[in-house]
Scaffold this active site. Structure first.
Site, PDB file in Angstrom:
ATOM      1  N   ARG A   1     103.466  53.061  39.444  1.00 44.75           N
ATOM      2  CA  ARG A   1     102.315  52.359  39.715  1.00 44.75           C
ATOM      3  C   ARG A   1     102.688  51.366  40.813  1.00 44.75           C
ATOM      4  O   ARG A   1     101.701  51.236  41.649  1.00 44.75           O
ATOM      5  CB  ARG A   1     102.283  51.407  38.276  1.00 44.75           C
TER       6      ARG A   1
ATOM      7  N   HIS B   1      93.854  45.421  41.768  1.00 46.29           N
ATOM      8  CA  HIS B   1      92.507  45.370  40.975  1.00 46.29           C
ATOM      9  C   HIS B   1      91.421  45.194  41.653  1.00 46.29           C
ATOM     10  O   HIS B   1      90.510  44.319  41.434  1.00 46.29           O
ATOM     11  CB  HIS B   1      92.716  44.177  39.807  1.00 46.29           C
TER      12      HIS B   1
ATOM     13  N   GLN C   1      92.117  50.540  34.896  1.00 38.33           N
ATOM     14  CA  GLN C   1      92.650  49.327  35.107  1.00 38.33           C
ATOM     15  C   GLN C   1      93.378  48.979  36.628  1.00 38.33           C
ATOM     16  O   GLN C   1      93.180  47.963  37.032  1.00 38.33           O
ATOM     17  CB  GLN C   1      93.800  49.039  34.020  1.00 38.33           C
TER      18      GLN C   1
ATOM     19  N   SER D   1      97.569  42.827  33.072  1.00 38.07           N
ATOM     20  CA  SER D   1      97.692  43.689  34.444  1.00 38.07           C
ATOM     21  C   SER D   1      98.960  44.717  33.889  1.00 38.07           C
ATOM     22  O   SER D   1      99.003  45.246  32.668  1.00 38.07           O
ATOM     23  CB  SER D   1      97.925  43.069  35.465  1.00 38.07           C
ATOM     24  N   LEU D   2     100.129  44.661  34.564  1.00 37.03           N
ATOM     25  CA  LEU D   2     101.285  45.282  34.289  1.00 37.03           C
ATOM     26  C   LEU D   2     101.672  45.040  32.578  1.00 37.03           C
ATOM     27  O   LEU D   2     102.379  46.079  32.023  1.00 37.03           O
ATOM     28  CB  LEU D   2     102.703  45.372  35.191  1.00 37.03           C
TER      29      LEU D   2
ATOM     30  N   GLN E   1     102.570  40.163  36.844  1.00 41.44           N
ATOM     31  CA  GLN E   1     103.176  40.334  38.100  1.00 41.44           C
ATOM     32  C   GLN E   1     103.146  38.872  38.397  1.00 41.44           C
ATOM     33  O   GLN E   1     102.166  38.180  38.396  1.00 41.44           O
ATOM     34  CB  GLN E   1     102.963  40.919  39.219  1.00 41.44           C
TER      35      GLN E   1
END
Length: 313
Positions: free
Chosen positions: A119, A204, A253, A94-95, A9
Site C-alpha cells: 500500500r 485519499h 479507501q 486510514s492505514l 500516518q
C-alpha cells in the site's frame, strides 16, 4: 460499550516501540514477526531512525501498525484478556483500519505488514513527487471545506476532501497547484488557517487510483477473514463484518474520504462510551472534539498505560 481504535500516518516517531520492546518479550516477538514478514529490519529503523527513512510511506505504514499491534499483544497476553471480550468495535484512521482488522483477526500480522508495504509503495508510486499535495484546514467544518475545494479545483485539476477528522479539522488533497490555491483562499471562507502537510503524495483522492488498483490485486491474493468484532469502515462510517465487503471497502479507501468524525459519531450512537487508542495519542483528541456527549478516552503507549487500562477494564 468500548471501541479499540488505531492511529494512522503521521503518528510515527523515532524511538516508537523501543521502551515497550525493552519491557516485554511479547512486544519484541511482534516486531520480529513484522521484520521477518518484510525481510527488513524495520524495528531498528523505528528505534534508531533516521527519521527521513521512517517517514517514507512504505516504512511508516507497517511501522505504525506494528507498534499498535505490539501494544495490543502485551495488553492481551500479559493482561490475560482478549479484544473480543473487552471491545465491541474496532476502527482505525486510514492505514489504522488495517491495524484494526489485524487486531480483530481479519488478517494475520505478517499479511498485514506485507499489505501495508504494498500500500505504501503503491501510494508513493501513484503520483510523481511534487505533483500532488495535502493541506490541513484548521477551523473548518466539512461543508465549508467542500466549498473551498470546489472553488479551488480548476482546469482539470483535482482538490477534494481527504480526511474529515473532527468538527474543526479537515484535510484536503489533490494537485499541488489546486491545494496551494485553496490554502491561499482560506480567509475568504472564514477558515482560521490552511497548512500544507509534509507528505510525499496526495492520499485519499482520485489521483490515488493506480494505488487502488494495486491494492485490489493484493487483496484478491490476501483476502480478509471475518473479524471477531465489527470494524467501523473509513469510507462508510458504518460497522461491517462481512469479509468480501471489507475487501471492497479497503480498495475504495485508497481514493475515498476518511470519515473519522462520522465514524466517532456512529460509534457513539451505537453506544460506545470508551475509546481506547492503541499505540498513539493522535485520535483521542479528535474523538473528544467529534463526540456529541461525554465519552471516555484512553491513549495506550507505555507499560504504565497498559497497567492503568487493565485496572479499569
Amino acid at each position: 460499550m468500548r471501541a479499540f481504535i488505531f492511529p494512522g500516518q503521521g503518528s510515527q516517531s523515532v524511538g516508537m516501540g523501543k521502551a515497550l520492546a525493552d519491557a516485554s518479550v511479547h512486544a519484541r516477538e511482534v516486531f520480529q514477526e513484522v521484520d521477518d514478514a518484510l525481510g527488513q529490519n524495520l524495528f531498528k529503523l523505528m528505534s534508531e531512525g533516521p527519521e527521513s527513512d521512517l517517514t517514507l510511506t512504505e516504512n511508516a505504514q507497517p511501522a505504525i501498525m506494528a507498534n499498535a499491534i505490539a501494544t495490543l499483544r502485551v495488553l492481551e497476553i500479559e493482561g490475560g484478556i482478549s479484544l473480543a471480550d473487552k471491545a465491541q468495535y474496532v476502527a482505525g484512521h486510514s492505514l489504522g483500519e488495517y491495524s484494526a482488522l489485524c487486531a480483530a483477526g481479519a488478517f494475520d500480522l505478517g499479511t498485514t505488514a506485507r499489505l501495508l508495504k504494498v500500500r505504501g509503495q503503491a501510494m508513493q508510486a501513484a503520483v510523481p513527487v511534487g505533483v500532488g499535495a495535502m493541506a490541513a484546514l484548521l477551523g473548518a467544518d466539512i461543508d465549508t471545506a467542500q466549498k473551498l475545494a470546489d472553488a479551488s479545483a480548476a482546469e482539470g485539476e483535482i482538490v477534494t476532501v481527504a480526511n474529515d477528522n473532527d468538527p474543526s479539522q479537515v484535510v484536503i488533497s489533490g494537485h499541488k497547484a489546486a491545494v496551494e490555491r485553496a490554502v491561499g483562499l482560506v480567509k475568504d471562507y472564514g477558515i482560521k488557517r490552511g497548512v500544507l502537510l509534509p507528505v510525499s503524495a496526495p492520499f485519499h483522492c482520485p489521483l490515488m487510483q493506480p494505488a487502488a488498483e494495486a491494492m485490489a490485486a493484493a487483496l484478491t491474493e490476501n483476502a480478509p477473514n471475518a473479524p471477531v468484532v465489527p470494524v467501523i469502515a473509513n469510507v462508510t462510517a458504518a460497522p461491517v463484518s462481512d469479509a468480501e465487503t471489507i475487501r471492497n471497502l479497503l480498495v475504495q479507501q485508497v481514493t475515498g474520504r476518511v470519515r473519522w468524525r462520522e465514524s466517532v459519531r456512529a460509534m457513539e450512537e451505537i453506544g460506545v462510551a470508551h475509546f481506547v487508542e492503541l499505540g498513539g495519542k493522535v485520535l483521542t483528541p479528535m474523538v473528544k472534539r467529534s463526540a456529541t456527549g461525554e465519552v471516555e478516552t484512553s491513549s495506550i503507549i507505555t507499560m504504565d498505560d497498559i497497567e492503568a487500562l487493565l485496572k479499569s477494564l
